[in-house]
Design an enzyme around this catalytic site. Structure first.
Site, PDB file in Angstrom:
ATOM      1  N   SER A  14       0.848  -1.083  -0.133  1.00 45.65           N
ATOM      2  CA  SER A  14       0.136  -0.377  -0.162  1.00 45.65           C
ATOM      3  C   SER A  14       0.826   0.919   0.162  1.00 45.65           C
ATOM      4  O   SER A  14       2.021   1.196   0.682  1.00 45.65           O
ATOM      5  CB  SER A  14      -0.906   0.418   1.489  1.00 45.65           C
ATOM      6  OG  SER A  14      -2.036   1.341   1.197  1.00 45.65           O
ATOM      7  N   GLY A  15       0.676   2.548  -0.751  1.00 43.23           N
ATOM      8  CA  GLY A  15       1.262   3.417  -0.924  1.00 43.23           C
ATOM      9  C   GLY A  15       2.547   3.352  -1.820  1.00 43.23           C
ATOM     10  O   GLY A  15       3.137   4.056  -2.419  1.00 43.23           O
ATOM     11  N   SER A  86      -2.412  -7.349  -3.906  1.00 43.27           N
ATOM     12  CA  SER A  86      -1.863  -9.015  -4.192  1.00 43.27           C
ATOM     13  C   SER A  86      -0.926 -10.073  -3.666  1.00 43.27           C
ATOM     14  O   SER A  86       0.077  -9.616  -4.624  1.00 43.27           O
ATOM     15  CB  SER A  86      -2.488  -9.208  -5.906  1.00 43.27           C
ATOM     16  OG  SER A  86      -1.208  -8.147  -6.031  1.00 43.27           O
TER      17      SER A  86
END
Length: 177
Positions: A14-15, A86
């Site tokens: 994330s990010g 994922s």
């Protein structure tokens, strides 16, 4: 100008820049007449995968759904760009096997950089134990072993990263310009 369809699978924590890169690539591809669709993990979770949680089974189901849609699109001449964490290699490999013209792009970025950026405040909450099963903190992320392209958003600009993916698409013959 004829283009083969392809699935460009952006994976990373994330990010790490997946969504930014997806939008940038889509704009470039459309500029050369390609048909493009973005399947962003957050958007898919809200619509196609509503009701799924964050267990390994639910995460795998979500990725299989994204992969199924990407395969449908890409085999019909569309560049399907998946921007989804994922986290598990096995389900990414499953999607790869089922998808012609699959290009895995690893958005690599050190956890320290992601924590420092933390645009959404998620890492702070995860590190404080307020978010359970957070990938890269309290849940595993299995980095790709042989992605077609590796980008690093802590050392490259989004433009430089997009250039690397673009070069791969051209050199592999998936993008004819």
């Amino acid at each position: 100008m004829e283009h083969h369809g392809a699935t460009i699978w952006l994976t990373g924590l994330s990010g790490s820049g997946k969504s930014t890169l997806a939008k940038m690539l889509a704009k470039r591809l459309r500029a050369v007449g390609a048909r493009v669709e973005i399947l962003d993990g957050d958007v898919v979770r809200t619509n196609l995968s509503k009701g799924l949680g964050f267990s390994k089974e639910d995460r795998d189901t979500n990725i299989r759904r994204i992969g199924f849609v990407c395969n449908l699109l890409s085999r019909n001449g569309v560049f399907a760009i998946a921007a989804a964490i994922s986290p598990y290699r096995a389900v990414r490999a499953e999607v790869r096997r089922a998808t012609e013209n699959f290009v895995e792009v690893f958005a690599d970025c050190p956890l320290e950089t992601l924590v420092r950026r933390d645009v959404k405040g998620l890492y702070k909450k995860a590190l404080a134990g307020e978010i359970k099963n957070f990938t890269g903190v309290s849940d595993p992320y299995e980095a790709p072993e042989e992605p077609e392209v590796v980008i690093n958003s802590s050392t490259q600009t989004p433009e430089e990263s997009a250039d690397l993916i673009w070069s791969h698409l051209v050199c592999s013959g998936l993008l004819k310009i």
